[in-house]
Scaffold this motif. Structure first.
Motif, PDB file in Angstrom:
ATOM      1  N   THR A  21      19.019 -30.378 -29.733  1.00 60.29           N
ATOM      2  CA  THR A  21      20.005 -30.471 -30.795  1.00 60.29           C
ATOM      3  C   THR A  21      19.266 -30.509 -32.119  1.00 60.29           C
ATOM      4  O   THR A  21      18.312 -31.262 -32.265  1.00 60.29           O
ATOM      5  CB  THR A  21      20.851 -31.751 -30.641  1.00 60.29           C
ATOM      6  OG1 THR A  21      21.481 -31.722 -29.368  1.00 60.29           O
ATOM      7  CG2 THR A  21      21.898 -31.851 -31.717  1.00 60.29           C
ATOM      8  N   SER A  85      21.942 -26.690 -29.037  1.00 66.53           N
ATOM      9  CA  SER A  85      23.062 -27.126 -29.858  1.00 66.53           C
ATOM     10  C   SER A  85      22.662 -27.081 -31.327  1.00 66.53           C
ATOM     11  O   SER A  85      22.279 -28.084 -31.917  1.00 66.53           O
ATOM     12  CB  SER A  85      23.468 -28.548 -29.446  1.00 66.53           C
ATOM     13  OG  SER A  85      24.600 -28.958 -30.158  1.00 66.53           O
ATOM     14  N   ASP A 115      27.866 -30.753 -37.488  1.00 64.72           N
ATOM     15  CA  ASP A 115      27.259 -31.768 -36.626  1.00 64.72           C
ATOM     16  C   ASP A 115      28.303 -32.480 -35.775  1.00 64.72           C
ATOM     17  O   ASP A 115      28.069 -32.761 -34.598  1.00 64.72           O
ATOM     18  CB  ASP A 115      26.494 -32.797 -37.469  1.00 64.72           C
ATOM     19  CG  ASP A 115      25.217 -32.237 -38.066  1.00 64.72           C
ATOM     20  OD1 ASP A 115      24.755 -31.173 -37.608  1.00 64.72           O
ATOM     21  OD2 ASP A 115      24.680 -32.878 -38.980  1.00 64.72           O
ATOM     22  N   SER A 116      29.459 -32.763 -36.364  1.00 64.45           N
ATOM     23  CA  SER A 116      30.515 -33.461 -35.619  1.00 64.45           C
ATOM     24  C   SER A 116      31.002 -32.620 -34.442  1.00 64.45           C
ATOM     25  O   SER A 116      31.248 -33.141 -33.352  1.00 64.45           O
ATOM     26  CB  SER A 116      31.677 -33.828 -36.539  1.00 64.45           C
ATOM     27  OG  SER A 116      32.207 -32.667 -37.156  1.00 64.45           O
ATOM     28  N   ARG A 119      28.339 -32.743 -31.683  1.00 64.47           N
ATOM     29  CA  ARG A 119      28.370 -34.024 -30.955  1.00 64.47           C
ATOM     30  C   ARG A 119      29.499 -34.042 -29.930  1.00 64.47           C
ATOM     31  O   ARG A 119      29.305 -34.462 -28.783  1.00 64.47           O
ATOM     32  CB  ARG A 119      28.502 -35.186 -31.929  1.00 64.47           C
ATOM     33  CG  ARG A 119      27.202 -35.558 -32.609  1.00 64.47           C
ATOM     34  CD  ARG A 119      27.317 -36.900 -33.322  1.00 64.47           C
ATOM     35  NE  ARG A 119      28.260 -36.865 -34.430  1.00 64.47           N
ATOM     36  CZ  ARG A 119      27.978 -36.470 -35.666  1.00 64.47           C
ATOM     37  NH1 ARG A 119      26.757 -36.050 -35.954  1.00 64.47           N
ATOM     38  NH2 ARG A 119      28.891 -36.479 -36.606  1.00 64.47           N
ATOM     39  N   ASN A 122      28.606 -31.634 -27.017  1.00 63.25           N
ATOM     40  CA  ASN A 122      27.563 -32.163 -26.135  1.00 63.25           C
ATOM     41  C   ASN A 122      28.071 -33.301 -25.267  1.00 63.25           C
ATOM     42  O   ASN A 122      27.761 -33.363 -24.072  1.00 63.25           O
ATOM     43  CB  ASN A 122      26.338 -32.597 -26.948  1.00 63.25           C
ATOM     44  CG  ASN A 122      25.441 -31.422 -27.248  1.00 63.25           C
ATOM     45  OD1 ASN A 122      24.979 -30.755 -26.344  1.00 63.25           O
ATOM     46  ND2 ASN A 122      25.232 -31.145 -28.521  1.00 63.25           N
ATOM     47  N   ALA A 123      28.851 -34.202 -25.819  1.00 63.21           N
ATOM     48  CA  ALA A 123      29.401 -35.306 -25.028  1.00 63.21           C
ATOM     49  C   ALA A 123      30.299 -34.770 -23.915  1.00 63.21           C
ATOM     50  O   ALA A 123      30.198 -35.193 -22.754  1.00 63.21           O
ATOM     51  CB  ALA A 123      30.168 -36.268 -25.931  1.00 63.21           C
TER      52      ALA A 123
END
Length: 136
Positions: A21, A85, A115-116, A119, A122-123
């Protein structure tokens, strides 16, 4: 990860899924960092073959550029799935595929990614893997 050295260690030790990332340039250079936190350019087409060769105890460079046909010889040290990412990561994904990664998840379009959003992706993606879903 963070540093080029940390990436080399992970590849040497082995992993099934590797997530990077961060930031990638439009040309496909991944920006990692130095031990002091400065930007360090990681060109996967040039540097990844050397890392894999070194990790296997083979001297010298195996591949000189992306698209070479010797990638299957290195597949044993390449994670099965790579998650890139970052913005523009499709350009970097080819090197991982050429060197034996079975799956590479990257940003297809040539634009930036918040970025949000990275995230959240990825989660969700890693949770799906943990509960038994597959990449394919």
């Amino acid at each position: 990860l963070g540093t080029v050295e940390a990436l080399a260690r992970v590849l040497q030790l082995g992993t099934v899924v590797l997530t990077i990332t961060g930031h990638t340039t439009e040309e496909g250079t991944i920006l990692l960092e130095t031990e002091t936190g400065e930007a360090a350019e990681f060109d996967p087409c040039q540097m990844l073959p050397e890392m894999l060769a070194h990790g296997r105890g083979v001297g010298g460079s195996i591949l000189s550029s992306c698209g070479a046909s010797q990638g299957s010889a290195l597949a044993g040290t390449m994670p099965l799935c790579i998650v890139l990412s970052s913005c523009y990561s499709r350009a970097a994904s080819r090197a991982f595929l050429d060197l034996g990664a079975r799956h590479v998840v990257a940003v297809e379009r040539c634009e930036t990614v918040l970025d949000s959003a990275a995230r959240v992706f990825n989660a969700t993606f890693h949770h799906a893997l943990l509960v038994g879903n597959t990449v394919a």
